[in-house]
Scaffold this active site. Structure first.
Site, PDB file in Angstrom:
ATOM      1  N   HIS A 122       0.868  -1.186   0.000  1.00  0.00           N
ATOM      2  CA  HIS A 122       0.000   0.000   0.000  1.00  0.00           C
ATOM      3  C   HIS A 122       0.905   1.237   0.000  1.00  0.00           C
ATOM      4  CE1 HIS A 122      -2.699   3.010   1.828  1.00  0.00           C
ATOM      5  NE2 HIS A 122      -3.711   2.242   1.476  1.00  0.00           N
ATOM      6  N   ASP A 199       3.445  -4.317   7.697  1.00  0.00           N
ATOM      7  CA  ASP A 199       2.191  -3.583   7.601  1.00  0.00           C
ATOM      8  C   ASP A 199       1.064  -4.576   7.885  1.00  0.00           C
ATOM      9  OD1 ASP A 199      -0.141  -2.366   6.859  1.00  0.00           O
ATOM     10  OD2 ASP A 199       0.590  -1.602   4.937  1.00  0.00           O
ATOM     11  N   GLN A 202      -4.225  -4.932   7.138  1.00  0.00           N
ATOM     12  CA  GLN A 202      -5.290  -5.823   6.680  1.00  0.00           C
ATOM     13  C   GLN A 202      -5.276  -7.133   7.449  1.00  0.00           C
ATOM     14  OE1 GLN A 202      -7.659  -5.132   4.393  1.00  0.00           O
ATOM     15  NE2 GLN A 202      -6.875  -3.140   3.775  1.00  0.00           N
ATOM     16  N   LYS A 225      -9.925  -0.127  10.478  1.00  0.00           N
ATOM     17  CA  LYS A 225     -10.174  -1.400   9.773  1.00  0.00           C
ATOM     18  C   LYS A 225     -10.467  -2.519  10.766  1.00  0.00           C
ATOM     19  CE  LYS A 225      -6.894  -0.153   6.152  1.00  0.00           C
ATOM     20  NZ  LYS A 225      -7.693   0.439   5.081  1.00  0.00           N
ATOM     21  N   CYS A 364      -4.694   2.557  -3.615  1.00  0.00           N
ATOM     22  CA  CYS A 364      -3.424   3.044  -3.052  1.00  0.00           C
ATOM     23  C   CYS A 364      -2.321   1.996  -3.227  1.00  0.00           C
ATOM     24  CB  CYS A 364      -3.565   3.408  -1.572  1.00  0.00           C
ATOM     25  SG  CYS A 364      -4.722   4.728  -1.275  1.00  0.00           S
TER      26      CYS A 364
END
Ligand code: PLP
Length: 406
Positions: A122, A199, A202, A225, A364
């Site tokens: 991302h 990261d 998600q 999220k 993104c």
């Protein structure tokens, strides 16, 4: 086991209609909806317990500070971090990556040093490293996914050279749904003394995360999220890396003493948290994480795996639909294009008329889009409150798109 009807009843927004149809919310990859317990927590925090944190000695400030600081422990439990002292609050993953870029990487990297990234990152896990490329002459080294959208962890380790200073990698692709074998990358990188930034924006919502087991140096999550408020987030930082970090933003809270010509910093993690923070957002994040842990991350993952399998089978029946990313272990995230001229935005608009919310665009992740040879996709991304019946509505709506645009 998940009782999806009982879960749905906890999300007031899921009972509303959009364009005269029941809402089918499949834009969870962009942001998830909030359960009543999070809404109630926000209401209570602002309505009955609000004051600034770390400042006052009065009752409300003490309550607010206690509620806010308790979330550090909640995040540590959620990520299985060894201690809450290794958790820095942020406004989300974007801030976390900038904190790492400015606070850890910039003071130690030099021209010609290398950062390894996967092609499916991302922009939040790209642009802060581009800053270092532009300002310091650091080189970004990209590792591609294969035709299924899988990332070979060995390919990441093979990209290591004697100039590699860091690996920045997603745990789960927001476009392809691919789950990355971060642990293998961390083990290999650690053997060579190279820190790994993960990261987890998600991944953390779809599966249990254990930073101690992964062995990463940094793990970033973003509250909105995770069924929590926007403007909340946190990053786990391994103690050795924390000790090496310089402050990022300067202001109140992150200092111990300020003189005319001298300054000393607060102890970590507060050394990295400047100014009045997102107090209620963070308290809301705590409620969201507790809610997820009460449901059980394994239960959430099992429900979403069943949804993924059902959606994958039904989407596979549409031979004019091209799903990007066929990893066997992918999460319930489906990015697709339709044969013919229909643009992702047009598809999304038609789906919206049917009450179906999906995201359309480059998500993104423009380097990935270039790699896939598409300018945009539609993305249906599922959450714990989604149902197989909603998959059916998506399929019917896509068939309508096909009829309209072919
Ligand atoms: N990383 C990934 C994989 C994401 O999906 C997102 C949000 O879409 C981000 C980072 C950025 O998160 P935020 O904008 O909440 O900081």
């Amino acid at each position: 086991m998940i009782d999806v009807d009982a879960i749905r009843a906890q999300f007031p927004i899921l009972s509303r209609q959009v364009n005269g149809r029941p809402l089918v919310y499949l834009d969870n990859g962009a942001s998830a909806q909030k359960p009543q317990v999070v809404l109630d927590t926000i209401q209570r925090a602002y309505g009955h317990e609000y004051a600034n944190v770390h400042r006052g000695l009065h009752t409300l400030s003490t309550i607010s500070t206690d509620n806010y600081e308790a979330v550090r422990g909640t995040v540590a439990r959620f990520l299985n971090a060894p201690s809450e002292d290794h958790i820095v609050f942020t406004s989300g993953t974007t801030e976390a990556m900038n904190l790492i870029s400015y606070g850890w990487a910039a003071p130690r990297l030099q021209a010609g040093d290398e950062i390894i990234l996967s092609i499916m990152e991302h922009h939040a896990n790209i642009v802060p490293w581009h800053f270092l490329r532009e300002r310091l002459g650091v080189k970004l080294v990209w590792v591609d996914t294969d035709v299924n959208g899988d990332l070979d962890p060995q390919a990441v380790l093979d990209a290591i050279t004697d100039r590699t200073r860091m690996i920045a990698i997603t745990h789960l692709s927001n476009v392809l749904g691919t789950v990355v074998d971060v642990k293998t990358i961390c083990v290999g990188a650690r053997a060579k003394g190279i820190p790994v930034v993960v990261d987890g924006s998600q991944a953390a919502v779809h599966m249990p995360v254990d930073v101690a087991d992964l062995g990463c140096d940094f793990y970033a999550i973003t509250g909105h999220k995770l069924y929590g408020p926007s403007g909340s987030g946190a990053v786990y930082i391994r103690p050795e890396r924390m000790a090496e970090m310089q402050p990022f933003m300067g202001g109140g809270d992150m200092i111990r003493d300020v003189g005319r010509d001298t300054i000393t910093w607060n102890d970590p993690p507060m050394k990295f948290e400047a100014g009045t923070p997102g107090i209620v957002q963070t308290i809301g994040l705590g409620a969201a994480l507790e809610w997820m842990m009460d449901l059980g991350m394994d239960n959430i993952a099992a429900h979403e795996t069943a949804l993924r399998d059902y959606a994958r089978d039904r989407l596979a029946g549409l031979n004019w639909l091209n799903v990007q990313g066929q990893s066997a272990t992918k999460a319930a995230i489906f990015s697709f294009t339709l044969d013919g001229a229909a643009h992702a935005h047009d598809i999304s608009t038609v789906l919206d008329k049917k009450g179906v919310a999906v995201r359309a665009g480059h998500h993104c992740a423009q380097p990935l889009m270039q790699h896939l040879g598409v300018s945009a996709t539609c993305r249906a991304s599922f959450a714990v409150y989604n149902t197989k019946a909603e998959v059916d509505v998506l399929i019917d709506s896509l068939e309508l798109c096909h009829d309209l645009f072919s």
